[in-house]
Write a protein that holds these residues in place. Structure first.
Motif, PDB file in Angstrom:
ATOM      1  N   HIS A 301      42.190  44.396  32.073  1.00 29.96           N
ATOM      2  CA  HIS A 301      42.209  43.652  33.331  1.00 29.96           C
ATOM      3  C   HIS A 301      43.406  42.710  33.347  1.00 29.96           C
ATOM      4  O   HIS A 301      43.630  41.965  32.383  1.00 29.96           O
ATOM      5  N   TRP A 302      44.139  42.747  34.449  1.00 34.82           N
ATOM      6  CA  TRP A 302      45.263  41.831  34.638  1.00 34.82           C
ATOM      7  C   TRP A 302      44.991  40.975  35.870  1.00 34.82           C
ATOM      8  O   TRP A 302      44.609  41.482  36.916  1.00 34.82           O
ATOM      9  N   TYR A 303      45.203  39.670  35.713  1.00 33.10           N
ATOM     10  CA  TYR A 303      44.967  38.736  36.809  1.00 33.10           C
ATOM     11  C   TYR A 303      46.211  37.897  37.073  1.00 33.10           C
ATOM     12  O   TYR A 303      46.818  37.368  36.130  1.00 33.10           O
ATOM     13  N   HIS A 304      46.573  37.774  38.319  1.00 39.47           N
ATOM     14  CA  HIS A 304      47.459  36.697  38.746  1.00 39.47           C
ATOM     15  C   HIS A 304      46.516  35.616  39.233  1.00 39.47           C
ATOM     16  O   HIS A 304      45.960  35.701  40.328  1.00 39.47           O
ATOM     17  N   GLY A 305      46.308  34.616  38.386  1.00 38.88           N
ATOM     18  CA  GLY A 305      45.269  33.621  38.613  1.00 38.88           C
ATOM     19  C   GLY A 305      44.308  33.654  37.443  1.00 38.88           C
ATOM     20  O   GLY A 305      43.969  34.726  36.932  1.00 38.88           O
ATOM     21  N   SER A 306      43.844  32.534  36.984  1.00 37.93           N
ATOM     22  CA  SER A 306      42.985  32.457  35.810  1.00 37.93           C
ATOM     23  C   SER A 306      41.580  32.991  36.101  1.00 37.93           C
ATOM     24  O   SER A 306      40.946  32.568  37.078  1.00 37.93           O
ATOM     25  N   PRO A 307      41.044  33.915  35.277  1.00 35.56           N
ATOM     26  CA  PRO A 307      39.702  34.486  35.500  1.00 35.56           C
ATOM     27  C   PRO A 307      38.606  33.577  34.948  1.00 35.56           C
ATOM     28  O   PRO A 307      38.049  33.822  33.876  1.00 35.56           O
TER      29      PRO A 307
END
Length: 433
Positions: A301-307
């Motif tokens: 999983h890649w997020y722009h924004g903290s998960p």
């Protein structure tokens, strides 16, 4: 100058399959003379020498820097002053025409949309290449450069310089030694909300020190505005790849290396409504990898924004972290300079494995040595190319919906809209047509 070159079709019948590249016709490929002796200095041309390029110029300063190429004289001024004996060029094509036969290697640090053309030209001349991340602007460009580097046996290095940080080595050792058992999922992210810049108003004059038409190069022409050039381009699809392209090759390098990843078989993404021109302030990409060194599939999983939901779920907290590995015997959270195993009570007396990944002699030194006949650099295109493709596929899935990925033929199976984003349409004079 004549700028015509042709290449075989690598898309095997894909919608964007035509692949003659019309931008350069130079001398026949050559091997680097400095490769004959590790003690000789390489003759290097640096293309894009302001901003990040200045750091890359400094990284190879031990060699013979014979040319500085930049479309922006003011932004490049620091490097030009530091190396007054290097020949100055605005157009990389003119540089290759005039001194290409005397070069051994090039360092390319231009905006994403102008990575491909100088790199491809250099490789056709048999020159070794150091290229900034995310390697190229599209998946097709990335694959083309990787194929050519392999075909011509060139020394390459992607600018993922954090690969040389010792803490990353220790993280890889923990995962590969089974500290948290079999890994089934990984969550990686970059924080912040950069993206969706305001649409420029007004048409200010182009600075006299900037060749703006050449800066635009192969991309769609948009009137000059200082919020786009020299830096804001990163958040426009025509020129950049957003925060995913900016940080993905740094952060996803950790799970890629640790898990022996290559290419995903499925890519999905969610986020805010898609803007046709500008990159988003947040997104979440899910990659499914069928083949890993874990012996079973892994979801990355890649997020722009903290998960935050994932962080809370696993009860972890580590300032500066950007990746969580979830295994069947524990959790590892890490960043570029720190790492911690969970549950804390379980790993209170844990003894880390003896280090087995050697320290880097220096990220630039790896590449310089490879150019001179030494071992391949750690982020050579054979390793970093598939990673860069994966990063770019996340943007494709966000913009056009999810798809099964046929890596061999570069096909977004069943998703025509996504297929149309695998390869760019270039301006007249820069075509792949």
């Amino acid at each position: 100058m004549s700028h015509l070159i042709s290449r075989r079709n690598i898309l095997r019948g894909a919608a964007a399959a035509s692949a003659s590249v019309a931008f350069y016709h130079g001398t026949s490929p050559r091997r680097a003379s400095a490769a004959d002796s590790p003690n000789e200095k390489l003759n290097i041309a640096c293309i894009g020498v302001g901003g990040r390029g200045a750091a890359n110029v400094s990284g190879v300063r031990s060699q013979n820097l014979v040319a500085m190429v930049d479309v922006d004289e003011q932004r490049a001024s620091g490097s030009l002053q530091r190396f007054p004996n290097a020949r100055r060029f605005t157009d990389f094509r003119k540089m290759f025409d005039e001194i290409g036969s005397s070069l051994d290697a090039v360092v390319i640090s231009t905006p994403d949309h102008t990575h491909f053309h100088p790199a491809y030209t250099a490789m056709q001349l048999g020159l070794h290449v150091y290229l900034e991340k995310p390697l190229a602007h599209t998946v097709y460009e990335t694959r083309t450069l990787c194929d050519l580097a392999r075909e011509k046996k060139l020394a390459t290095q992607l600018g993922a310089q954090r690969h040389a940080i010792p803490n990353m080595h220790r993280v890889v050792e923990l995962i590969q030694s089974g500290a948290i058992g079999k890994v089934t999922e990984v969550h990686s992210w970059v924080g912040g909300e950069r993206g969706m810049p305001p649409i420029p108003t007004g048409t200010p004059d182009v600075p006299a020190t900037l060749d703006y038409d050449l800066w635009v190069g192969p991309a769609k022409y948009r009137p000059y505005h200082p919020t786009i050039c020299p830096y804001g381009w990163r958040f426009w699809w025509e020129y950049g790849t957003g925060e995913t392209g900016n940080w993905g090759c740094h952060i996803l390098d950790i799970p890629y290396w640790a898990l022996g990843l290559k290419t995903p078989v499925r890519v999905d993404a969610v986020g805010p409504d898609v803007d046709a021109e500008r990159t988003p302030k947040s997104m979440h990409v899910t990659y499914r990898f069928a083949e890993t060194n874990q012996g079973s599939p892994v979801d990355l999983h890649w997020y722009h924004g903290s998960p935050q939901d994932v962080i809370k779920k696993h009860g972890v907290d580590l300032k500066g972290a950007n990746t969580i590995f979830v295994g069947d015997q524990g959790v590892l959270i890490c960043g570029f300079s720190n790492r911690k195993l969970y549950p804390e009570e379980k790993f209170a007396d844990f003894k880390a494995p003896e280090p087995f990944i050697p320290d880097s002699p220096g990220f630039y030194n790896e590449w310089i040595s490879a150019c001179k006949g030494g071992e391949a650099a750690t982020c050579h295109f054979g390793y970093s190319g598939p990673m860069a493709e994966t990063v770019l596929l996340g943007n494709v899935a966000y913009r056009a919906g999810g798809f099964d990925w046929d890596a061999e033929s570069l096909q977004t199976v069943g998703n025509t809209a996504a297929q149309n984003l695998i390869q760019s349409v270039y301006r007249k004079g820069w075509e792949i047509g």
